[in-house]
Design a protein around this motif. Structure first.
Motif, PDB file in Angstrom:
ATOM      1  N   GLY A 178       0.340  -7.366  -1.567  1.00 37.89           N
ATOM      2  CA  GLY A 178       1.574  -7.625  -2.326  1.00 37.89           C
ATOM      3  C   GLY A 178       1.313  -7.972  -3.775  1.00 37.89           C
ATOM      4  O   GLY A 178       0.159  -8.093  -4.225  1.00 37.89           O
ATOM      5  N   ALA A 179       2.406  -8.162  -4.490  1.00 38.56           N
ATOM      6  CA  ALA A 179       2.300  -8.556  -5.899  1.00 38.56           C
ATOM      7  C   ALA A 179       1.602  -9.905  -6.009  1.00 38.56           C
ATOM      8  O   ALA A 179       0.919 -10.191  -6.995  1.00 38.56           O
ATOM      9  CB  ALA A 179       3.685  -8.616  -6.516  1.00 38.56           C
ATOM     10  N   SER A 180       1.748 -10.739  -4.982  1.00 33.99           N
ATOM     11  CA  SER A 180       1.133 -12.079  -5.017  1.00 33.99           C
ATOM     12  C   SER A 180      -0.382 -11.993  -5.153  1.00 33.99           C
ATOM     13  O   SER A 180      -0.994 -12.850  -5.795  1.00 33.99           O
ATOM     14  CB  SER A 180       1.505 -12.860  -3.758  1.00 33.99           C
TER      15      SER A 180
ATOM     16  N   PHE B 173      -1.242 -11.343  -8.739  1.00 34.87           N
ATOM     17  CA  PHE B 173      -1.190 -12.536  -9.601  1.00 34.87           C
ATOM     18  C   PHE B 173      -2.608 -13.084  -9.812  1.00 34.87           C
ATOM     19  O   PHE B 173      -2.945 -13.562 -10.892  1.00 34.87           O
ATOM     20  CB  PHE B 173      -0.332 -13.645  -8.971  1.00 34.87           C
TER      21      PHE B 173
ATOM     22  N   TRP C  49       8.649 -16.148 -10.210  1.00 40.33           N
ATOM     23  CA  TRP C  49       7.508 -15.241 -10.005  1.00 40.33           C
ATOM     24  C   TRP C  49       6.538 -15.305 -11.168  1.00 40.33           C
ATOM     25  O   TRP C  49       5.324 -15.239 -10.973  1.00 40.33           O
ATOM     26  CB  TRP C  49       7.991 -13.808  -9.718  1.00 40.33           C
TER      27      TRP C  49
ATOM     28  N   THR D   5      13.833 -11.389  -9.862  1.00 41.69           N
ATOM     29  CA  THR D   5      14.559 -11.168  -8.614  1.00 41.69           C
ATOM     30  C   THR D   5      15.444 -12.353  -8.225  1.00 41.69           C
ATOM     31  O   THR D   5      16.490 -12.171  -7.621  1.00 41.69           O
ATOM     32  CB  THR D   5      13.517 -10.921  -7.501  1.00 41.69           C
TER      33      THR D   5
ATOM     34  N   ASP E 140       4.691  -7.211 -14.056  1.00 43.71           N
ATOM     35  CA  ASP E 140       5.095  -7.280 -12.655  1.00 43.71           C
ATOM     36  C   ASP E 140       6.459  -6.596 -12.583  1.00 43.71           C
ATOM     37  O   ASP E 140       7.445  -7.104 -13.125  1.00 43.71           O
ATOM     38  CB  ASP E 140       5.186  -8.754 -12.230  1.00 43.71           C
TER      39      ASP E 140
ATOM     40  N   SER F  22       7.848  -5.679  -9.611  1.00 41.89           N
ATOM     41  CA  SER F  22       8.142  -5.676  -8.170  1.00 41.89           C
ATOM     42  C   SER F  22       9.583  -5.302  -7.867  1.00 41.89           C
ATOM     43  O   SER F  22       9.850  -4.597  -6.903  1.00 41.89           O
ATOM     44  CB  SER F  22       7.869  -7.055  -7.574  1.00 41.89           C
TER      45      SER F  22
ATOM     46  N   GLN G 133       8.329  -2.818  -1.355  1.00 41.14           N
ATOM     47  CA  GLN G 133       9.424  -3.155  -0.432  1.00 41.14           C
ATOM     48  C   GLN G 133      10.817  -3.331  -1.029  1.00 41.14           C
ATOM     49  O   GLN G 133      11.740  -3.715  -0.326  1.00 41.14           O
ATOM     50  CB  GLN G 133       9.046  -4.410   0.356  1.00 41.14           C
ATOM     51  N   LYS G 134      10.963  -3.031  -2.331  1.00 43.28           N
ATOM     52  CA  LYS G 134      12.323  -3.119  -2.893  1.00 43.28           C
ATOM     53  C   LYS G 134      12.806  -1.722  -3.300  1.00 43.28           C
ATOM     54  O   LYS G 134      13.773  -1.228  -2.773  1.00 43.28           O
ATOM     55  CB  LYS G 134      12.340  -4.077  -4.074  1.00 43.28           C
TER      56      LYS G 134
HETATM   57  C1  LIG Z   1       9.307 -10.127  -9.282  1.00 45.63           C
HETATM   58  C2  LIG Z   1       8.491 -10.415  -8.054  1.00 45.63           C
HETATM   59  N1  LIG Z   1       7.163 -10.593  -8.188  1.00 45.63           N
HETATM   60  C3  LIG Z   1       6.390 -10.847  -7.101  1.00 45.63           C
HETATM   61  C4  LIG Z   1       6.918 -10.955  -5.838  1.00 45.63           C
HETATM   62  C5  LIG Z   1       6.014 -11.237  -4.691  1.00 45.63           C
HETATM   63  O1  LIG Z   1       5.769 -10.061  -4.034  1.00 45.63           O
HETATM   64  P1  LIG Z   1       4.950  -9.953  -2.690  1.00 45.63           P
HETATM   65  O2  LIG Z   1       5.786 -10.598  -1.630  1.00 45.63           O
HETATM   66  O3  LIG Z   1       4.802  -8.468  -2.532  1.00 45.63           O
HETATM   67  O4  LIG Z   1       3.668 -10.640  -2.859  1.00 45.63           O
HETATM   68  C6  LIG Z   1       8.293 -10.757  -5.656  1.00 45.63           C
HETATM   69  C7  LIG Z   1       8.872 -10.841  -4.308  1.00 45.63           C
HETATM   70  O5  LIG Z   1      10.054 -10.826  -4.091  1.00 45.63           O
HETATM   71  C8  LIG Z   1       9.089 -10.492  -6.795  1.00 45.63           C
HETATM   72  O6  LIG Z   1      10.406 -10.306  -6.666  1.00 45.63           O
END
Ligand SMILES: Cc1ncc(COP(=O)(O)O)c(C=O)c1O
Length: 362
Positions: free
Chosen positions: A76-78, A81, A103, A153, A173, A175, A196-197
């Protein structure tokens, strides 16, 4: 539930119906291979065809220059980071972060583990109700990169311009707004987003990274956490989430079929106009806490006169087939996530419901 709802969830989120139908048809016997796609080796020919097609469709649809690698990663994006500063920020070096919400703050926390973080701008003092303008940015000339969150988000804000960071690479980012509008990708050193979005199911993260940043990756990090590994191995260093990539490819096929990103942007603009227009028309009942120039076209947040009415709104909307409207638990209120796959028709169903609700309770 006998039929599909209008699904306003923030992610995982609604997918195009034709894609779901295609998944269903393909499921037990993919392309006459005698296997489901998820049962196949990630080293097999059918998998590789899907893998290459997903990447080349993304490149074609969003006009991603050859200078940028497209990686399909996990975590994931996390994970990004941490991976960004782990690869690009050495001790004693600085990175600029634009702080526009939850985020961004999470990205900042990880970066601080690896180097010095400078905050180029922040809307924290105003509840993240806007995104900074170019003139608000206090950029560090010798930063390794500038990090931003293009769409927030939770706060419901979005950048409607690409910051000019001079020679310092811009990392975004995306996402929650990847491939929702045409962008000049050459202005970014790196872009990343969980699928996933806007792009499919969870499980796969798209990373678009420019050559010069790959070349700058620090040595000595764990193999899986080094961009160079995934560039060298074409994102197939280990077992990739094959099924998520397959659905990503189907979503990209669908995006192409409906006219590409220009057509998607047009629909997203129409959805935004409809929803924000509804607040303006019923401003005595609905209030959008976001500054007008920063309103997100992906996550539309709003408040009602009190929290009891908000609870009632969410419950009655769900009963009327409009789901996922509860605001993020950290901020409350209402949030309608209207990613690429949400049609204008769904947004109109929501604004009609809003009119009825305000009429009965206003
Ligand atoms: C802008 C943004 N960055 C990062 C994330 C985290 O993403 P992930 O759950 O894929 O790690 C989200 C999740 O909703 C997000 O909206």
């Amino acid at each position: 539930m006998a039929h599909r709802i209008w699904n306003f969830n923030a992610g995982p989120a609604t997918l195009p119906l034709p894609v779901l139908e295609r998944i269903k048809a393909d499921l037990p016997n993919f392309n006459n291979t005698g296997m489901a796609f998820m049962e196949m080796s990630h080293r097999s020919k059918p998998y590789d065809e899907v893998h290459q097609a997903a990447k080349s469709l993304a490149r074609e649809l969003w006009n991603i220059p050859e200078s940028h690698h497209i990686l399909l990663l996990q975590g994931g994006a996390s994970t990004q980071f941490a991976m960004i500063p782990m690869n690009l920020l050495r001790e004693g070096q600085k990175a600029d972060y634009i702080n526009t919400g939850t985020w961004s703050k999470k990205a900042i926390k990880e970066a601080k583990l690896f180097g010095e973080v400078t905050i180029a701008a922040s809307s924290d003092e105003d509840n993240f109700s806007y995104v900074p303008t170019q003139s608000d940015l206090n950029l560090t000339a010798d930063a390794e990169y500038v990090h931003m969150t293009t769409n927030n988000t939770i706060a419901g804000t979005q950048f409607h311009y690409t910051p000019d960071t001079g020679k310092v690479p811009l990392i975004a980012d995306m996402s929650s707004d990847i491939m929702s509008r045409p962008l000049d990708i050459s202005k970014f050193g790196m872009i990343y987003a969980g699928a996933q979005k806007n792009l499919g199911p969870s499980g796969v993260t798209m990373v678009i990274i420019r050559d010069d940043l790959v070349a700058k990756c620090k040595e000595g990090n764990p193999t899986m956490f080094t961009y160079t590994t995934h560039v060298d191995k074409d994102s197939l260093f280990n077992t990739i989430p094959t099924y998520s990539v397959y659905i990503l490819k189907l979503v990209l096929d669908y995006m192409k079929e409906i006219g590409g990103i220009a057509a998607i942007e047009k629909e997203n603009n129409a959805k935004g106009k409809t929803l924000y227009g509804a607040f303006d028309a019923m401003s005595d009942f609905y209030r959008c806490p976001v500054r007008e120039d920063s309103r997100s076209l992906m996550n539309v947040v709003f408040r009602l006169p009190n929290e009891d009415l908000e609870k009632q709104f969410i419950a009655e909307a769900a009963a009327a087939g409009l789901g996922g409207l509860k605001g993020h638990r950290s901020v409350g209120g209402i949030r309608a996530s209207v990613y690429n796959a949400m049609p204008l028709e769904g947004v109109k169903a929501l604004t009609n419901f809003m009119k009825d609700f305000a009429g009965k309770n206003g």
